[in-house]
Design a protein around this motif. Structure first.
Motif, PDB file in Angstrom:
ATOM      1  N   ARG A 176      -3.457  -4.956   2.172  1.00 38.13           N
ATOM      2  CA  ARG A 176      -3.716  -4.705   0.300  1.00 38.13           C
ATOM      3  C   ARG A 176      -4.766  -5.256   0.164  1.00 38.13           C
ATOM      4  NH1 ARG A 176      -0.888  -7.923  -3.637  1.00 38.13           N
ATOM      5  NH2 ARG A 176      -2.510  -8.925  -5.225  1.00 38.13           N
ATOM      6  N   SER A 177      -5.385  -6.049   0.946  1.00 40.61           N
ATOM      7  CA  SER A 177      -7.099  -5.714   1.221  1.00 40.61           C
ATOM      8  C   SER A 177      -7.747  -4.259   1.682  1.00 40.61           C
ATOM      9  CB  SER A 177      -7.747  -7.063   1.996  1.00 40.61           C
ATOM     10  OG  SER A 177      -9.081  -6.271   2.478  1.00 40.61           O
ATOM     11  N   MET A 178      -7.334  -3.668   2.671  1.00 40.75           N
ATOM     12  CA  MET A 178      -7.862  -2.497   2.583  1.00 40.75           C
ATOM     13  C   MET A 178      -7.499  -1.994   0.877  1.00 40.75           C
ATOM     14  SD  MET A 178      -6.532   1.185   3.008  1.00 40.75           S
ATOM     15  CE  MET A 178      -4.776   1.174   3.671  1.00 40.75           C
ATOM     16  N   ILE A 179      -6.322  -1.393   0.860  1.00 40.74           N
ATOM     17  CA  ILE A 179      -6.292  -0.110  -0.506  1.00 40.74           C
ATOM     18  C   ILE A 179      -7.606  -1.036  -1.837  1.00 40.74           C
ATOM     19  CG2 ILE A 179      -3.932  -1.455  -1.715  1.00 40.74           C
ATOM     20  CD1 ILE A 179      -4.876   2.189  -1.221  1.00 40.74           C
ATOM     21  N   LEU A 180      -7.426  -2.518  -1.906  1.00 41.22           N
ATOM     22  CA  LEU A 180      -7.979  -2.812  -3.016  1.00 41.22           C
ATOM     23  C   LEU A 180      -9.807  -2.516  -2.757  1.00 41.22           C
ATOM     24  CD1 LEU A 180      -6.515  -6.380  -3.656  1.00 41.22           C
ATOM     25  CD2 LEU A 180      -6.328  -4.599  -5.205  1.00 41.22           C
ATOM     26  N   GLY A 185     -12.380  -1.092  -5.277  1.00 39.59           N
ATOM     27  CA  GLY A 185     -13.653  -1.184  -4.992  1.00 39.59           C
ATOM     28  C   GLY A 185     -14.196  -2.716  -4.659  1.00 39.59           C
ATOM     29  N   ASP A 186     -13.436  -3.740  -4.886  1.00 36.48           N
ATOM     30  CA  ASP A 186     -13.425  -4.957  -4.292  1.00 36.48           C
ATOM     31  C   ASP A 186     -11.975  -5.812  -4.373  1.00 36.48           C
ATOM     32  OD1 ASP A 186     -13.797  -7.613  -4.500  1.00 36.48           O
ATOM     33  OD2 ASP A 186     -15.474  -7.303  -6.495  1.00 36.48           O
ATOM     34  N   ASP A 187     -11.909  -6.759  -3.080  1.00 38.79           N
ATOM     35  CA  ASP A 187     -10.387  -7.431  -3.484  1.00 38.79           C
ATOM     36  C   ASP A 187     -10.359  -8.772  -3.952  1.00 38.79           C
ATOM     37  OD1 ASP A 187     -12.278  -9.063  -1.478  1.00 38.79           O
ATOM     38  OD2 ASP A 187     -10.907  -8.261   0.337  1.00 38.79           O
ATOM     39  N   ASP A 188     -10.919  -8.691  -5.302  1.00 43.10           N
ATOM     40  CA  ASP A 188     -10.862 -10.095  -5.629  1.00 43.10           C
ATOM     41  C   ASP A 188     -10.087 -10.135  -6.328  1.00 43.10           C
ATOM     42  OD1 ASP A 188     -11.293  -8.367  -7.865  1.00 43.10           O
ATOM     43  OD2 ASP A 188     -13.319  -9.166  -8.310  1.00 43.10           O
ATOM     44  N   MET A 195      -3.277  -4.541  -9.294  1.00 44.13           N
ATOM     45  CA  MET A 195      -2.874  -3.958  -8.188  1.00 44.13           C
ATOM     46  C   MET A 195      -1.247  -4.215  -8.522  1.00 44.13           C
ATOM     47  SD  MET A 195      -3.251  -3.419  -4.848  1.00 44.13           S
ATOM     48  CE  MET A 195      -2.964  -4.739  -3.685  1.00 44.13           C
ATOM     49  N   ASP A 196      -1.377  -5.472  -9.130  1.00 42.18           N
ATOM     50  CA  ASP A 196       0.211  -6.162  -8.504  1.00 42.18           C
ATOM     51  C   ASP A 196       0.581  -5.572 -10.120  1.00 42.18           C
ATOM     52  OD1 ASP A 196      -0.269  -7.524  -6.556  1.00 42.18           O
ATOM     53  OD2 ASP A 196      -0.471  -9.625  -8.070  1.00 42.18           O
ATOM     54  N   VAL A 197       0.458  -5.462 -11.177  1.00 46.85           N
ATOM     55  CA  VAL A 197       0.193  -4.848 -12.520  1.00 46.85           C
ATOM     56  C   VAL A 197       0.850  -3.772 -11.962  1.00 46.85           C
ATOM     57  CG1 VAL A 197       0.375  -4.064 -15.094  1.00 46.85           C
ATOM     58  CG2 VAL A 197      -0.397  -6.448 -14.062  1.00 46.85           C
ATOM     59  N   PHE A 198      -0.134  -2.472 -10.872  1.00 46.88           N
ATOM     60  CA  PHE A 198       0.941  -1.359 -11.202  1.00 46.88           C
ATOM     61  C   PHE A 198       1.856  -1.017 -10.366  1.00 46.88           C
ATOM     62  CE2 PHE A 198      -3.705  -0.644 -13.478  1.00 46.88           C
ATOM     63  CZ  PHE A 198      -3.205   0.961 -13.596  1.00 46.88           C
ATOM     64  N   ILE A 199       2.088  -1.374  -8.611  1.00 44.52           N
ATOM     65  CA  ILE A 199       3.117  -2.143  -8.909  1.00 44.52           C
ATOM     66  C   ILE A 199       3.971  -2.497  -9.167  1.00 44.52           C
ATOM     67  CG2 ILE A 199       4.315  -3.215  -6.734  1.00 44.52           C
ATOM     68  CD1 ILE A 199       2.360  -1.310  -5.711  1.00 44.52           C
ATOM     69  N   THR A 200       3.887  -2.732  -9.638  1.00 45.03           N
ATOM     70  CA  THR A 200       5.991  -3.044 -10.846  1.00 45.03           C
ATOM     71  C   THR A 200       5.584  -1.530 -12.113  1.00 45.03           C
ATOM     72  OG1 THR A 200       4.794  -5.628 -11.290  1.00 45.03           O
ATOM     73  CG2 THR A 200       6.536  -4.127 -12.693  1.00 45.03           C
ATOM     74  N   VAL A 217       5.276  -7.415   0.685  1.00 45.75           N
ATOM     75  CA  VAL A 217       5.572  -8.230   2.396  1.00 45.75           C
ATOM     76  C   VAL A 217       4.044  -9.019   2.102  1.00 45.75           C
ATOM     77  CG1 VAL A 217       4.842  -8.084   4.917  1.00 45.75           C
ATOM     78  CG2 VAL A 217       5.369  -5.958   3.711  1.00 45.75           C
ATOM     79  N   ARG A 218       4.579 -10.633   2.058  1.00 45.30           N
ATOM     80  CA  ARG A 218       3.732 -11.724   1.067  1.00 45.30           C
ATOM     81  C   ARG A 218       2.293 -11.260   2.644  1.00 45.30           C
ATOM     82  NH1 ARG A 218       3.800 -15.729  -2.020  1.00 45.30           N
ATOM     83  NH2 ARG A 218       3.110 -17.689  -1.876  1.00 45.30           N
ATOM     84  N   GLY A 219       1.692 -11.881   2.111  1.00 43.07           N
ATOM     85  CA  GLY A 219       0.031 -12.065   3.270  1.00 43.07           C
ATOM     86  C   GLY A 219      -0.368 -10.786   3.909  1.00 43.07           C
TER      87      GLY A 219
END
Length: 226
Positions: A176-180, A185-188, A195-200, A217-219
């Motif tokens: 998650r952090s890597m792809i963000l 450009g940030d994992d804030d 990103m969660d919206v785009f996964i949906t 995959v939680r976490g």
């Protein structure tokens, strides 16, 4: 001799617009500065730039409206939004209408230059990519098209790149952090919610093939299983 890359910059604050223009031109970009959305659209039509940097809040035509109009003509030109807004819905809206990246004001010129170069590099990689099969779907990454039987969906830049990385890491966890950091450009918090919206959105577009799942995959991140 390297090609001079032309950039359209739309910024209604004169001093900031000039600072950005001069900073980018010291890095060998050719910058066309517009002070409102209507002027920016006219310049876009006349020069066909390689990349757009659009302020969201502009007179006559705001950045989101301008981007929607341009996306109807060109689905792949990179767009960076400059915004004082930081609410999740504003970030998501920018990406949903086809924005590739955004910067919250105030920002450093170095960060803008890095994001421009990253986007241009990403577009070059996209243009050289091949068509990919995933389950019952065909994914044309260069054209950002997802096809199932007779139905073809036009993906946004963000959807296409997120799906590309999920496919390349098929049956493995996509960190998650890597792809963000790579795509947002940030994992804030705001980037994560976006990103969660785009996964949906991708889940809905892949629902015609029940053998394809995007698992949370939680976490850790997400896994595309096929």
């Amino acid at each position: 001799m390297a090609e001079t890359i032309e950039i359209l910059l739309a910024e209604d604050e004169p001093s900031l617009g000039q600072i950005i223009k001069e900073s980018l031109e010291t890095r060998s970009f050719k910058v066309h500065l517009a002070k409102n959305g209507e002027e920016a659209y006219d310049i876009y039509k006349s020069i066909q730039p390689k990349l757009l940097v659009l302020d969201v809040m502009m007179p006559k035509k705001d950045g989101f409206t301008l981007a929607k109009e341009i996306r109807q003509e060109d689905s792949t030109i990179p767009i960076i939004f400059l915004t004082a807004k930081s609410q999740t819905q504003d970030v998501v809206e920018g990406f949903t209408i086809g924005g590739n990246d955004y910067l919250k004001k105030p920002f450093s010129m170095e960060e803008l230059i890095v994001r421009i170069n990253n986007l241009l590099h990403r577009i070059t990689l996209q243009q050289s990519a091949e068509i990919i099969s995933i389950g019952a779907y065909t994914f044309d990454f260069p054209k950002q098209l997802l096809t199932h039987k007779e139905e073809t969906l036009q993906l946004t830049h963000r959807e296409a790149h997120l799906l590309f990385h999920l496919i390349k890491n098929k049956n493995q966890v996509l960190d998650r952090s890597m792809i963000l950091k790579k795509l947002w450009g940030d994992d804030d918090f705001f980037s994560g919610r976006s990103m969660d919206v785009f996964i949906t959105k991708l889940r809905k577009k892949l629902k015609q093939d029940e053998s394809i799942q995007i698992i949370n995959v939680r976490g850790y991140g997400y896994k595309l299983v096929c």
